[in-house]
Design an enzyme around this catalytic site. Structure first.
Site, PDB file in Angstrom:
ATOM      1  N   LYS A   1       0.925  -1.227  -0.013  1.00 56.22           N
ATOM      2  CA  LYS A   1      -0.084   0.076  -0.119  1.00 56.22           C
ATOM      3  C   LYS A   1       0.877   1.300  -0.137  1.00 56.22           C
ATOM      4  CE  LYS A   1      -3.384  -0.811  -0.484  1.00 56.22           C
ATOM      5  NZ  LYS A   1      -3.805  -1.205  -2.014  1.00 56.22           N
TER       6      LYS A   1
ATOM      7  N   THR B   1       2.682   0.673  -5.154  1.00 53.23           N
ATOM      8  CA  THR B   1       3.266  -0.284  -6.053  1.00 53.23           C
ATOM      9  C   THR B   1       2.672  -0.390  -7.381  1.00 53.23           C
ATOM     10  OG1 THR B   1       2.926  -1.418  -3.962  1.00 53.23           O
ATOM     11  CG2 THR B   1       4.085  -2.598  -5.670  1.00 53.23           C
TER      12      THR B   1
ATOM     13  N   PHE C   1       4.228 -10.971  -9.872  1.00 51.80           N
ATOM     14  CA  PHE C   1       4.374 -10.582  -8.218  1.00 51.80           C
ATOM     15  C   PHE C   1       5.221 -11.952  -7.706  1.00 51.80           C
ATOM     16  CE2 PHE C   1       1.838  -9.316  -4.183  1.00 51.80           C
ATOM     17  CZ  PHE C   1       2.889  -9.402  -3.643  1.00 51.80           C
TER      18      PHE C   1
ATOM     19  N   HIS D   1       7.050  -7.343  -2.260  1.00 49.32           N
ATOM     20  CA  HIS D   1       6.968  -6.770  -1.105  1.00 49.32           C
ATOM     21  C   HIS D   1       7.860  -6.846  -0.036  1.00 49.32           C
ATOM     22  CE1 HIS D   1       3.411  -4.403  -2.261  1.00 49.32           C
ATOM     23  NE2 HIS D   1       2.345  -5.570  -2.348  1.00 49.32           N
TER      24      HIS D   1
ATOM     25  N   SER E   1      -4.068   2.745   4.506  1.00 49.00           N
ATOM     26  CA  SER E   1      -4.604   2.200   3.470  1.00 49.00           C
ATOM     27  C   SER E   1      -4.774   0.584   3.726  1.00 49.00           C
ATOM     28  CB  SER E   1      -3.492   2.564   2.288  1.00 49.00           C
ATOM     29  OG  SER E   1      -3.789   1.928   1.091  1.00 49.00           O
TER      30      SER E   1
ATOM     31  N   LYS F   1      -8.401   5.662  -2.822  1.00 52.48           N
ATOM     32  CA  LYS F   1      -8.180   7.104  -2.680  1.00 52.48           C
ATOM     33  C   LYS F   1      -6.969   7.649  -3.214  1.00 52.48           C
ATOM     34  CE  LYS F   1     -11.391   8.018   1.126  1.00 52.48           C
ATOM     35  NZ  LYS F   1     -11.516   8.732   2.459  1.00 52.48           N
ATOM     36  N   GLY F   2      -5.853   6.734  -3.112  1.00 55.56           N
ATOM     37  CA  GLY F   2      -4.706   7.469  -3.368  1.00 55.56           C
ATOM     38  C   GLY F   2      -3.952   8.752  -3.042  1.00 55.56           C
TER      39      GLY F   2
END
Length: 287
Positions: free
Chosen positions: A41, A44, A74, A100, A130, A250-251
């Site tokens: 979050k 990425t 991923f 990650h 997030s 929302k970013g």
């Protein structure tokens, strides 16, 4: 899916990922591979789209050849979804990959081949906010506790992919040893074209200003949210349940203010100062 975490080499990790740890750890990178690594979050998918657009000279159709999670596989999920390890091994170079994993657990082959690694860091408060929302729809993580308890777990590193503090500091300190470009989510939000130029230069791409501006438009949050090849709308439902909430929320910078109470913010700040003591890492906006 088993909604639980287990500990792998000192890091909390989803059981469904941990059970294939040897395959993940022994993944074979190649010369020219590009790795995008972040704590969850932290922007990425945004960076994935930016990098793919850079590598394809802002060719929108080329970057709609498949969903972003197929274009940029991923590493931790090869065994859970397509593309699997055999397909990834057949991909032409240069491959763009995503992880990650904290710096000390990135497959050794990336460092052996001096691969370019783009690391995106986002301030802790927005990240946990997030992640809290995301963990409601991610089916291989424990269902989130009430916010107050979840915040405590985050501070202790008892969430998927472990401690945010160790993650962001680990890559920050590794910059001198490895081929790492360290990028801040907040900078990309504030001055996207400047950061796109920086990433393009790191990747050895000399792009015109017109191309940079096109990449900025095609990788904007608003554009990506409407782009089915970027917004995860058809991500496997057995991993991500988007029936009530979508992947792209929302970013924003500062959304943490919608969840933190004054008291929680004070406790978090005290813990933040303790955990970041001695590090030269400073975030552009807030913490």
């Amino acid at each position: 899916m088993q909604r639980r975490l287990t500990v792998v080499e000192g890091m909390a990790l989803a059981y469904d990922i941990a059970k294939e740890w040897e395959q993940i750890k022994n993944f074979q990178a190649r010369d020219g591979d590009i790795l995008i690594d972040t704590y969850p979050k932290s922007g990425t998918t945004w960076m994935q789209e930016i990098v793919d657009l850079i590598m394809h000279d802002a060719d929108e159709q080329a970057c709609r050849r498949g969903p972003v999670y197929e274009r940029i596989p991923f590493i931790e999920l090869f065994h859970l979804m397509k593309p699997g390890i055999e397909e990834v091994n057949r991909m032409p170079s240069p491959r763009i990959l995503k992880s990650h994993l904290p710096v000390q657990l990135v497959p050794q082959s990336f460092w052996e081949h001096n691969c370019k690694v783009i690391y995106v860091a986002r301030n802790a408060r927005d990240t946990v906010t997030s992640f809290y929302h995301f963990d409601h729809i991610l089916l291989f993580h424990p269902h989130p506790d009430p916010w107050e308890k979840y915040l405590e777990r985050f501070m202790k590193g008892d969430v998927g992919w472990g401690s945010w503090y160790d993650h962001v500091k680990g890559f920050w300190e590794a910059q001198g040893k490895h081929n790492i470009l360290y990028v801040f989510f907040e900078d990309v939000k504030k001055a996207p074209l400047q950061e796109i130029r920086k990433v393009a230069k790191f990747l050895g791409k000399n792009l015109s200003e017109e191309t940079i501006e096109k990449i900025g438009r095609l990788s904007s949050f608003e554009y990506m949210k409407k782009n089915p090849m970027a917004n995860y709308s058809d991500f496997p439902k057995e991993i991500l349940d988007q029936s009530e909430a979508g992947f792209m929320r929302k970013g924003k910078v500062g959304d943490w203010k919608t969840l933190f109470t004054v008291q929680q913010n004070e406790l978090f700040e005290e813990d933040y100062q303790r955990q970041m003591a001695g590090s030269s890492l400073k975030f552009p906006v807030g913490k």
